[in-house]
Design a protein around this motif. Structure first.
Motif, mmCIF file in Angstrom:
data_model
loop_
_atom_site.group_PDB
_atom_site.id
_atom_site.type_symbol
_atom_site.label_atom_id
_atom_site.label_comp_id
_atom_site.label_asym_id
_atom_site.label_seq_id
_atom_site.Cartn_x
_atom_site.Cartn_y
_atom_site.Cartn_z
ATOM 1 N N ILE A 153 0.820 -1.211 0.000
ATOM 2 C CA ILE A 153 0.000 0.000 0.000
ATOM 3 C C ILE A 153 0.855 1.263 0.000
ATOM 4 N N VAL A 154 1.846 1.300 0.876
ATOM 5 C CA VAL A 154 2.612 2.532 1.083
ATOM 6 C C VAL A 154 3.718 2.705 0.045
ATOM 7 N N VAL A 155 4.437 1.635 -0.260
ATOM 8 C CA VAL A 155 5.619 1.729 -1.121
ATOM 9 C C VAL A 155 5.330 1.259 -2.541
ATOM 10 N N GLY A 156 4.458 0.261 -2.682
ATOM 11 C CA GLY A 156 4.251 -0.352 -3.989
ATOM 12 C C GLY A 156 3.721 0.599 -5.044
ATOM 13 N N GLY A 157 2.779 1.476 -4.667
ATOM 14 C CA GLY A 157 2.210 2.404 -5.645
ATOM 15 C C GLY A 157 3.247 3.320 -6.277
ATOM 16 N N PRO A 158 4.004 4.071 -5.470
ATOM 17 C CA PRO A 158 5.044 4.931 -6.057
ATOM 18 C C PRO A 158 6.092 4.145 -6.844
ATOM 19 N N ALA A 159 6.440 2.948 -6.363
ATOM 20 C CA ALA A 159 7.430 2.139 -7.084
ATOM 21 C C ALA A 159 6.908 1.719 -8.450
ATOM 22 N N ASN A 160 5.644 1.302 -8.520
ATOM 23 C CA ASN A 160 5.059 0.920 -9.808
ATOM 24 C C ASN A 160 4.975 2.112 -10.756
ATOM 25 N N ASN A 161 4.575 3.260 -10.223
ATOM 26 C CA ASN A 161 4.528 4.465 -11.059
ATOM 27 C C ASN A 161 5.903 4.794 -11.627
ATOM 28 N N ALA A 162 6.911 4.699 -10.768
ATOM 29 C CA ALA A 162 8.271 5.014 -11.208
ATOM 30 C C ALA A 162 8.754 4.026 -12.258
ATOM 31 N N ALA A 163 8.388 2.750 -12.097
ATOM 32 C CA ALA A 163 8.814 1.737 -13.063
ATOM 33 C C ALA A 163 8.244 2.018 -14.449
ATOM 34 N N TRP A 164 7.073 2.653 -14.489
ATOM 35 C CA TRP A 164 6.442 3.000 -15.760
ATOM 36 C C TRP A 164 6.833 4.399 -16.230
ATOM 37 N N GLY A 165 7.780 5.018 -15.538
ATOM 38 C CA GLY A 165 8.285 6.310 -15.971
ATOM 39 C C GLY A 165 7.471 7.501 -15.513
ATOM 40 N N MET A 166 6.521 7.295 -14.587
ATOM 41 C CA MET A 166 5.706 8.404 -14.092
ATOM 42 C C MET A 166 6.429 9.099 -12.940
ATOM 43 N N ARG A 167 6.505 10.411 -13.009
ATOM 44 C CA ARG A 167 7.186 11.190 -11.980
ATOM 45 C C ARG A 167 6.173 11.734 -10.978
ATOM 46 N N MET A 168 6.569 11.745 -9.709
ATOM 47 C CA MET A 168 5.724 12.299 -8.652
ATOM 48 C C MET A 168 6.474 13.437 -7.973
ATOM 49 N N GLU A 169 5.785 14.538 -7.773
ATOM 50 C CA GLU A 169 6.373 15.645 -7.041
ATOM 51 C C GLU A 169 6.509 15.268 -5.567
ATOM 52 N N MET A 170 7.460 15.898 -4.883
ATOM 53 C CA MET A 170 7.716 15.558 -3.487
ATOM 54 C C MET A 170 6.473 15.763 -2.628
ATOM 55 N N ALA A 171 5.720 16.830 -2.889
ATOM 56 C CA ALA A 171 4.507 17.070 -2.113
ATOM 57 C C ALA A 171 3.507 15.931 -2.307
ATOM 58 N N SER A 172 3.411 15.416 -3.533
ATOM 59 C CA SER A 172 2.495 14.306 -3.813
ATOM 60 C C SER A 172 2.964 13.027 -3.123
ATOM 61 N N ILE A 173 4.273 12.828 -3.097
ATOM 62 C CA ILE A 173 4.827 11.640 -2.435
ATOM 63 C C ILE A 173 4.519 11.675 -0.944
ATOM 64 N N GLU A 174 4.732 12.839 -0.336
ATOM 65 C CA GLU A 174 4.473 12.965 1.099
ATOM 66 C C GLU A 174 2.993 12.800 1.413
ATOM 67 N N HIS A 175 2.127 13.383 0.575
ATOM 68 C CA HIS A 175 0.683 13.234 0.780
ATOM 69 C C HIS A 175 0.286 11.769 0.640
ATOM 70 N N HIS A 176 0.797 11.111 -0.391
ATOM 71 C CA HIS A 176 0.495 9.692 -0.611
ATOM 72 C C HIS A 176 0.913 8.856 0.593
ATOM 73 N N THR A 177 2.107 9.117 1.101
ATOM 74 C CA THR A 177 2.611 8.320 2.223
ATOM 75 C C THR A 177 1.740 8.511 3.460
ATOM 76 N N ARG A 178 1.416 9.765 3.780
ATOM 77 C CA ARG A 178 0.583 10.023 4.960
ATOM 78 C C ARG A 178 -0.789 9.373 4.827
#
Length: 246
Positions: A169-194
């Motif tokens: 839930i916490v790590v898999g989503g951003p990792a999958n996005n990154a594997a497909w070349g999708m970039r996340m802004e730091m604010a979005s990463i922090e919001h997603h994690t919280r």
């Protein structure tokens, strides 16, 4: 007396670690099939016979270079444990942020893309990645949940499932996005994690039943906070509906 002929100083041989670093840079840049032993030898300034004597073939060299990189990249259990405090939710927040940022850092992204690209032809690469990089983290998380949510004997039957769910839930989503070349802004990463930590934690508490005494007061505060946020959200929805009607 005739003096013995002195040997000319040769080029110092690279250590195994330096050779593996040189090889990994090329594998990351060109992929496994696009990297030749000749290119690795040229980059390392090393004779082919020396490389073959150390590793036998390109595949063995690739696996050794990847294993070393994973060992250096993973977040140690000691570093994760250092994020713990009496506040369970805050501890999970810090642990989640550390893991997500590690995956999305330059080294994490390069390794993620390389292992994904080569795992089809060499499935043992993915297995090694899990064994070196994922399993220690899963064991740590399961132990954390037993310590914080277990009964007086430290029993918490869902510990392993909860550890896997936390990573998914916490790590898999951003990792999958990154594997497909999708970039996340730091604010979005922090919001997603919280958001995901709270989602995971409150779902876990429903499954766990009555919490351990040491966590009861803290968890009640967390639940009250969630109820207050829900009430605020409902009030905003009601206000929006009123404006639409007007």
């Amino acid at each position: 007396m005739e003096q013995p002929e002195r040997r000319r100083p040769g080029r110092p041989s690279l250590s195994n670690e330096e050779l593996l670093d040189k090889a990994l840079d090329l594998f990351l840049d060109k992929g496994f099939s696009g990297t030749s032993i000749d290119a690795i030898c040229a980059s390392a300034g090393m004779a082919k016979r020396t490389v073959y004597a150390r590793y036998g073939d390109k595949e063995s060299l690739f696996k050794a270079a990847l294993s070393r990189a994973i060992d250096e990249w993973i977040v140690s259990v000691e570093s994760l444990r250092a994020q713990e405090s009496d506040d369970f939710e805050a501890s999970l927040m810090r642990i989640g942020e550390m893991l997500v940022k590690n995956v999305l850092g330059p080294a994490g992204l390069r390794l993620l893309r390389l292992t994904n690209a080569e795992s089809v032809a060499m499935p043992e690469i993915a297995q090694e990645n899990v064994r070196h990089g994922t399993e220690p983290t899963l064991h740590y998380l399961a132990d954390l949940f037993r310590r914080r949510l277990g009964d007086e004997g430290g029993e918490f039957p869902q510990a392993e499932d909860a550890a896997q769910a936390f990573l998914n839930i916490v790590v898999g989503g951003p990792a999958n996005n990154a594997a497909w070349g999708m970039r996340m802004e730091m604010a979005s990463i922090e919001h997603h994690t919280r958001y995901c930590v709270r989602l995971f934690l409150h779902g876990l508490l429903d499954e766990a039943g009555p919490p351990a005494k040491s966590e009861a007061g803290q968890l009640r505060r967390v639940l009250r906070d969630a109820e207050e946020r829900l009430s605020e959200a409902r009030a905003r929805i009601d206000e929006a509906a009123r404006l639409v009607r007007d």
